[in-house]
Design a protein around this motif. Structure first.
Motif, PDB file in Angstrom:
ATOM      1  N   GLY A   1       0.800  -1.217   0.000  1.00  0.00           N
ATOM      2  CA  GLY A   1       0.000   0.000   0.000  1.00  0.00           C
ATOM      3  C   GLY A   1       0.825   1.255   0.000  1.00  0.00           C
ATOM      4  N   SER A   2       2.147   1.130  -0.184  1.00  0.00           N
ATOM      5  CA  SER A   2       2.988   2.335  -0.147  1.00  0.00           C
ATOM      6  C   SER A   2       3.129   2.966  -1.536  1.00  0.00           C
ATOM      7  CB  SER A   2       4.351   2.028   0.469  1.00  0.00           C
ATOM      8  OG  SER A   2       5.035   1.042  -0.259  1.00  0.00           O
TER       9      SER A   2
ATOM     10  N   GLN B   1       6.382   4.093  -3.429  1.00  0.00           N
ATOM     11  CA  GLN B   1       7.173   5.204  -2.914  1.00  0.00           C
ATOM     12  C   GLN B   1       8.249   4.774  -1.918  1.00  0.00           C
ATOM     13  OE1 GLN B   1       4.365   8.276  -1.572  1.00  0.00           O
ATOM     14  NE2 GLN B   1       4.629   9.137  -3.619  1.00  0.00           N
ATOM     15  N   PHE B   2       8.340   3.484  -1.632  1.00  0.00           N
ATOM     16  CA  PHE B   2       9.323   3.006  -0.646  1.00  0.00           C
ATOM     17  C   PHE B   2      10.393   2.128  -1.291  1.00  0.00           C
ATOM     18  CE2 PHE B   2       6.455   3.038   3.411  1.00  0.00           C
ATOM     19  CZ  PHE B   2       6.255   4.389   3.237  1.00  0.00           C
TER      20      PHE B   2
ATOM     21  N   LYS C   1       8.208   7.970   4.816  1.00  0.00           N
ATOM     22  CA  LYS C   1       8.572   7.977   3.396  1.00  0.00           C
ATOM     23  C   LYS C   1      10.046   8.359   3.222  1.00  0.00           C
ATOM     24  CE  LYS C   1       8.668   9.460  -1.057  1.00  0.00           C
ATOM     25  NZ  LYS C   1       8.923   8.541  -2.179  1.00  0.00           N
TER      26      LYS C   1
ATOM     27  N   PHE D   1      12.801   5.706   3.554  1.00  0.00           N
ATOM     28  CA  PHE D   1      13.020   4.789   2.438  1.00  0.00           C
ATOM     29  C   PHE D   1      13.533   5.513   1.201  1.00  0.00           C
ATOM     30  CE2 PHE D   1      10.180   2.530   5.223  1.00  0.00           C
ATOM     31  CZ  PHE D   1      10.710   1.258   5.200  1.00  0.00           C
TER      32      PHE D   1
ATOM     33  N   VAL E   1       0.315  10.700  -3.693  1.00  0.00           N
ATOM     34  CA  VAL E   1      -0.047  10.423  -2.296  1.00  0.00           C
ATOM     35  C   VAL E   1      -0.192  11.688  -1.434  1.00  0.00           C
ATOM     36  CG1 VAL E   1       0.491   9.176  -0.168  1.00  0.00           C
ATOM     37  CG2 VAL E   1       0.989   8.116  -2.384  1.00  0.00           C
TER      38      VAL E   1
END
Lengths: 482, 482
Positions: free
Chosen positions: A211-212, A215-216, A455, A458, A469
């Motif tokens: 669910g990131s 972006q990770f 965020k 990472f 997001v």
């Protein structure tokens, strides 16, 4: 749709584009790099076709090592990266920016290990959702989450968005079905989380990763749970004279502690379009339709359908149809799963994705109708009713700027309504670019700051899937916050 | 047990202890602060009684605002904080350090909201695990995760350790049953995550928070899912001539796609002790016992027990007993749930908690026996077999230093065995101080660095629950890493 503001392109990156393409070719091989305009155009948009942007280049690596080399290079050179599965995102999650390299996993689609005794399969994440079940169906197993795009969408995208589907009511969404991940971080480091056992150790980074929204890091391999298929399954159609009655019936069934495999809701506009497309036998003289599927042995199925009918009785269903054959069941599901496509044939639509507490369903349905009417627009409601995951489709005319603008306003009103009644902005499609500016309605400044800091752990340079997001102004301030 | 190294106390904090106690009293009221030696001694250890340390002070606040004021103060003053529920941790998760303030949530135990239509309850986290079910049982609902300590342990501790229990095979562990959290961060900020709807929005910070062992913040309120109790439930006892046969039977049942509510394993030493304690009717002439519980209507129960017996047949069960009454069922469960206490009456024990892939069960059981024999120790095996969560209890003599040392060595060997066969170090008890030095066996340096960076987001000064989860040398280097 209105103009979409995205982060300012990095002129120094754009100026080095020829060198970057040369470097990527050296890292991943010529056959992996798409640099010509025609080729890049294929990647300029995703399922949210309202926005388009050609990336600087596209790379389609075939190994985790290649992904690692590419990210390490981009990290060092300060080049943005947009991860991509099959590009079926409905919220612009895979939308490129012009100074970014798109890293697609579609060529990494191998099955690496199947372990029936421990009920898992290990795959590369470019495999399609349906491909996972396909690999184990001969032995009577399946992978549970089933987004409607499952024929095309990749596990990579499902992981990024924590995708659900019609049958997740019973079996949970993506995050409930993942045991392990191999992730390439932005600096090229590769980490492994979990594996073929039940619980993850240490902090729950698997849950965090799912669910990131890309972006990770880029997930290249995943170990997912496979389940034994039930002896049998049967859908039932129940028609009602009003959306409120159908909504109340859903709340009644769940409130009684029954968990069907799926419980789907369609209102009249949706029923008409889907029946015309799928000839599924949907009743046309009703205001709302529930598709309820139960599974088990023949006896169990009969017993549970009987209980559901008894619970439905006070809500006055005007028609009840129980599927009598596998063929009929397939048609019933074809109608539901093709709904977006079928509606797309008659009108442009803007697909919303929010969740609400189940008991607010009748009230929310009424107010969605009022909101759209207030903006002079029609709406078709199709959604996973059992878990309160709404998909109102706002019908509009993309060639009429006023209609487009009103659709966007109505959509934002609907999502704010979800938040207001105690639900949330996104059920299973993610935030992407579509809902980033509504995040302030859902979250306090402190809440967002915590997310921005995570965020930054990472992706310290904020190179991964930029402009998504978070509201854009928050993103630009992110480095100060972190 | 061997000497436990903890972070060096901060002399400046110890020197200010009288002022700190005065300040805490001003922030939370005199009745909330425990400063005298007698009072503090109650909090010097937890369920891992091998280690003890008196904290500087204990505070038992009654509101989120008080918790916020206390953390904000400690953050500003650089004072360590150890969060505490009921102190039942089996891995030293609530062990104080001498320069820390213990912040206990035991007085925050109110039920704030019950919503049957949306199947959730909102509580303060000092409520006991069983207290949650107690609040909704009159309406036929319950809260699913059921650690054996459920009469005493708090939801706060369950959240910190992502606790499981015998009935989690079907219903999932803590993280699968939580919808929302209110969390006080170390700087005193209060964030709210999720709520009374199905999916959480934004990154999955709820999942990240659960299992973070009190190192990310103090959770003061939680919204958890409640489930409708099944019509009925019935346990069955199946005895086997060898642990391998019982283990293979478990794998056979799960491999067939059957998910009982619970499937518990006990070997001969455990059976004897528990039967003497609970008079549950456990067979004494067997080497291994399975307690298998199924639920549903009477017909469903009979049908499922029949299928399980058919699957068990090839593994040669030497005795089968199906519970015939609610009283008998209660005794069967009393035996299992009192197992740790019953064994504690006859010997000191060191309780392990690891997970393994199910198919390795017979092999792992054999090797656990060999490991303990090699160290000259006896072992009793009791565990949640259905999900591969082992609890070998290594029996030793706490008054014999050599025996203690061998118990620790055997324990570490068993956990390394879990990792070696593809499992992990902790199933449901957490890492705490007990397993922190084994984290390097489970994780690569990169993996640990990522976890340390995430920890630093929430607790930049590393004040929360110090000396736990990470090997101590890594913790001391944490600020350089972050």
């Amino acid at each position: 749709m209105t103009h979409l503001q995205m982060p300012t392109p990095d002129a120094s990156v754009l100026g080095r584009s020829q060198q970057i393409i040369k470097d990527l070719t050296a890292l991943a091989g010529a056959e992996a790099v798409i640099a010509d305009e025609e080729g890049r155009r294929t990647f300029e948009t995703d399922g949210l076709t309202a926005y388009r942007c050609m990336p600087l280049a596209v790379v389609l690596p075939t190994t985790t090592e290649e992904v690692s080399r590419i990210l390490k290079y981009c990290h060092r050179e300060g080049i943005k990266v947009v991860a991509r599965g099959a590009g079926t995102s409905l919220c612009g999650g895979a939308l490129p920016v012009e100074d970014a390299v798109v890293v697609g996993v579609s060529r990494m689609n191998r099955v690496l290990e199947i372990d029936y005794d421990n009920r898992f399969i290990r795959v590369e994440t470019g495999i399609t959702n349906l491909g996972i079940s396909g690999a184990v169906s001969a032995e009577g197993f399946f992978y549970a989450p089933d987004p409607s795009s499952q024929l095309a969408c990749t596990l990579a995208g499902n992981l990024g968005m924590n995708s659900g589907g019609a049958h997740c009511l019973k079996y949970g969404v993506t995050t409930n079905n993942v045991l392990g991940l191999k992730v390439v971080l932005m600096d090229g480091e590769v980490i492994e989380l979990g594996g073929g056992h039940l619980d993850a150790e240490g902090y729950d980074l698997i849950g965090l990763m799912i669910g990131s929204e890309g972006q990770f890091g880029i997930v290249t391999e995943a170990t997912v749970r496979i389940l034994k298929a039930a002896e049998g399954a049967r859908p039932m159609l129940m028609g009602f004279g009003s959306s409120e009655a159908a909504g109340a019936c859903v709340a009644g069934i769940i409130g009684a502690g029954i968990v069907p495999v799926a419980m789907e809701f369609m209102d009249k506009p949706a029923i008409e379009v889907c029946e015309a497309f799928a000839k599924a036998g949907y009743p046309l003289d009703v205001e709302a339709l529930l598709i309820i599927e139960v599974e088990g042995s023949d006896d169990e199925i009969s017993e549970m359908l009987g209980r559901i009918q008894a619970i439905a009785e006070p809500f006055g269903p005007t028609s009840i149809l129980i599927s009598q054959s596998a063929e009929q069941s397939a048609k019933i599901w074809k109608g539901r799963k093709s709904a977006f496509g079928a509606i797309g044939r008659i009108s442009d639509y803007y697909c919303m994705d929010g969740t609400i507490p189940l008991s607010r369903l009748p009230d929310v349905l009424r107010r969605i109708g009022e909101i759209c009417e207030g903006h002079g627009l029609k709406v078709a409601n199709i959604f996973h009713a059992g878990d309160g995951n709404l998909h109102p489709l706002i019908l509009y005319d993309a060639n009429d700027p006023s209609s487009s603008e009103r659709a966007e306003l109505a959509g934002a009103d609907i999502l704010r309504l979800c938040v207001e009644v105690g639900g949330c902005l996104t059920g299973e499609h993610g935030v992407g670019v579509e809902k980033r500016d509504l995040m302030n309605d859902q979250f306090s400044a402190t809440d967002l700051t915590v997310q921005i800091r995570v965020k930054t752990v990472f992706d310290p340079k904020w190179l991964l899937n930029p402009g998504k997001v978070f509201p854009l102004n928050d993103t630009q301030q992110a480095k100060d916050v972190a």
